[in-house]
Structure formats: structure tokens, C-alpha cells
Design a protein around this motif. Structure first.
Motif, PDB file in Angstrom:
ATOM      1  N   LEU A 260       0.766  -1.075   0.017  1.00 32.51           N
ATOM      2  CA  LEU A 260       0.004  -0.010  -0.043  1.00 32.51           C
ATOM      3  C   LEU A 260       1.018   1.351   0.046  1.00 32.51           C
ATOM      4  CD1 LEU A 260      -3.068   0.911   0.378  1.00 32.51           C
ATOM      5  CD2 LEU A 260      -2.562   1.068   2.879  1.00 32.51           C
ATOM      6  N   VAL A 261       0.521   2.066  -0.983  1.00 35.37           N
ATOM      7  CA  VAL A 261       1.483   3.436  -1.052  1.00 35.37           C
ATOM      8  C   VAL A 261       0.691   4.660  -0.123  1.00 35.37           C
ATOM      9  CG1 VAL A 261       2.295   5.289  -2.665  1.00 35.37           C
ATOM     10  CG2 VAL A 261       2.298   2.681  -3.333  1.00 35.37           C
TER      11      VAL A 261
ATOM     12  N   GLY B  41       5.283   6.632   1.609  1.00 34.16           N
ATOM     13  CA  GLY B  41       5.852   5.164   2.337  1.00 34.16           C
ATOM     14  C   GLY B  41       5.029   4.143   1.377  1.00 34.16           C
ATOM     15  N   VAL B  42       5.884   2.994   1.299  1.00 33.19           N
ATOM     16  CA  VAL B  42       5.020   1.782   0.714  1.00 33.19           C
ATOM     17  C   VAL B  42       5.035   0.942   2.086  1.00 33.19           C
ATOM     18  CG1 VAL B  42       5.397  -0.173  -0.704  1.00 33.19           C
ATOM     19  CG2 VAL B  42       6.145   2.012  -1.445  1.00 33.19           C
TER      20      VAL B  42
ATOM     21  N   LEU C 200       6.384   4.216  -7.867  1.00 36.68           N
ATOM     22  CA  LEU C 200       7.621   4.492  -7.175  1.00 36.68           C
ATOM     23  C   LEU C 200       8.719   3.612  -7.607  1.00 36.68           C
ATOM     24  CD1 LEU C 200       6.145   4.902  -3.515  1.00 36.68           C
ATOM     25  CD2 LEU C 200       6.478   6.609  -5.475  1.00 36.68           C
ATOM     26  N   GLY C 201       8.564   2.796  -8.502  1.00 34.82           N
ATOM     27  CA  GLY C 201       9.623   2.105  -9.264  1.00 34.82           C
ATOM     28  C   GLY C 201       9.313   0.620  -9.284  1.00 34.82           C
TER      29      GLY C 201
END
Length: 258
Positions: free
Chosen positions: A78-79, A88-89, A115-116
Motif C-alpha cells: 500500500l502506498v 511510504g510503501v 515509485l519503481g
């Protein structure tokens, strides 16, 4: 200390549910348009939502105020992004706390590839819990902490706490000195003993357990304890289990009177 002893079992199927094309959410307490005046909180715990969010979707930016919000991911990622600049992830074994304080905006989405990394189609399953703070109007804040290694030991692990006795332990800090969240991942036959507290809330996040004196609890079941504690919780031989336990030494009335 409260005076009336109670062990109140709430089965998973009794929870109100919110379902859309991207969200499957089950509410242990009144939430949104699901309002029941007799089911608004237990101790200082106001919300315990069991959410599954489809990949590529999630909660758009929305506000909160004067609330301690703890998120515990069971599967997927969850982002989190908020108005104080935090990104944050969150994934299994990573505890997250957001203090809304005098006001914060945030979003929560199942789109970690932004985020990548590569896109995926795995839903994220998490439990989000809201606790009333003991101080209003504080600066908003965010904290996350990896505690997966602690969980491997099999006992109750403090996940989020404002209690002095958890200073220096593997717990993120919340702004309520009367409350703590514990988690346990139990192997088949593994057991833990619940804390002693005026108010306890036990949620079976996964698997099946036996609660001493009350019988079998399955995934999604919850128990509200008043003026009692110390019972054993044992994972059945059917498989591993995961539980979340709120230990609370005051309720909303006690906070208001303080």
C-alpha cells in the motif's frame, strides 16, 4: 477499572460492508453511512476496517483530524502519501502510524510501481485502525517501522503504543499513553496470553484460533473484552494464524474527563 466483566464475540459475517468495483471493506464499528449508535467504539478504538483494494486503485486524497491511524498490511503493498511530504510503501511486517493532529491530507493506493518496479495485479489486504489521541491539535506526523523479525518469535509483539512501558521496544509511538496494539503470528498449536486491561479488542486477521473459555474464532472474527484479560489464544492445528490485540487502559469518557 470498569466494573462489569464482558466477553463480547462479534463474528465476521455480522460486520457492515462497503463494496465497490475496487474496494471490499468490512467495518467492525460504525463507519461512513453504516451508523449504529450502539456500535461506535470500544475503549478508545473507533475504527477497525478490514480492507481489500484492487491493484491500480485506492483512496484518493482525503482529510483527517485529531486521530491516531495505524495501518497493518496482511498481503500486498500500500502506498501512502500525505500533505506533510511523506511517501511510504507499507507491506506485511511494516507497522505504520499517521497522527492526523490539527489536520492532514493523505492518499492510500495499491500502485507501488509508480515509485519503481513493474506493475502487478495483486490486491492489497490490510487492517486500518483509528484510535482517539489523548492530546488534540498536535502537529501531524508519520512513522513506519519494520518489525517482521520480532514477529518470527511467535509471541505478542507491540506494534504501536503510547504506553511508557513500551519505550525502547519495537513499537511505533502513538499519541495515547493509555493504548497499545500488539500482533502475533502463530504457528499451528502456538499460543499467547492476552494482556490484562480494562478494555481489550482481539481481531483474528488470518487463520483460526481457540480463545480460552469462548471456543473457536475464525478469520474476521473479533472479541471485545471489558474488565477482563489474561485468556490464552491458541492457533488451531488447521494452520497458522495472525491476531491483532488492542490493549486499552481508558475509554472515550476517561479521555474526556482527563
Amino acid at each position: 477499572m470498569t466494573s462489569t466483566v464482558s466477553v463480547d464475540i462479534r463474528r465476521a459475517q455480522s460486520r457492515a460492508a462497503s463494496r465497490t468495483g475496487w474496494l471490499d471493506s468490512h467495518h467492525s464499528f460504525s463507519f461512513g453511512h453504516h451508523y449504529d449508535p450502539d456500535n461506535t467504539h470500544h475503549g478508545v478504538l473507533l475504527v477497525s476496517n478490514d480492507d481489500t483494494v484492487r491493484a491500480g486503485t485506492g483512496f484518493e486524497t482525503h482529510p483527517h483530524r485529531d486521530m491516531e491511524i495505524v495501518t497493518w498490511v496482511l498481503r500486498g503493498s500500500l502506498v501512502h502519501q500525505d500533505s506533510i511530504g511523506t511517501t511510504g510503501v507499507i507491506y506485511p511486517g511494516l507497522a505504520q502510524r499517521m497522527s492526523a493532529g490539527r489536520g492532514i491530507l493523505h492518499s492510500e493506493k495499491n500502485d507501488s510501481w509508480r515509485l519503481g518496479g513493474e506493475p502487478h495485479d495483486e490486491p492489497v489486504h490490510f487492517v486500518q485502525m483509528w484510535v482517539a489521541p489523548d492530546t488534540r491539535g498536535i502537529d501531524p506526523g508519520y512513522e513506519q517501522l519494520e518489525i517482521g523479525d520480532e514477529l518470527l518469535r511467535g509471541g505478542l509483539v507491540p506494534v504501536a503504543s503510547g504506553m511508557a512501558r513500551h519505550d525502547g521496544q519495537s513499537a511505533i509511538r502513538i499519541r495515547n499513553r493509555h493504548a497499545a496494539l500488539h500482533a502475533a503470528r502463530l504457528r499451528p498449536g502456538g499460543e499467547v496470553t492476552l494482556p490484562e486491561a480494562p478494555w481489550l479488542h482481539l481481531f483474528v486477521a488470518a487463520g483460526e484460533v481457540e480463545l480460552e473459555g469462548a471456543g473457536t474464532l475464525a478469520t474476521g472474527d473479533a472479541v471485545r473484552f471489558t474488565a477482563t484479560g489474561g485468556q490464552r489464544v491458541t492457533a488451531t492445528t488447521s494452520g497458522p494464524a495472525e491476531i491483532l490485540v488492542w490493549e486499552m487502559h481508558t475509554d472515550l469518557a476517561g479521555l474526556a474527563a482527563a
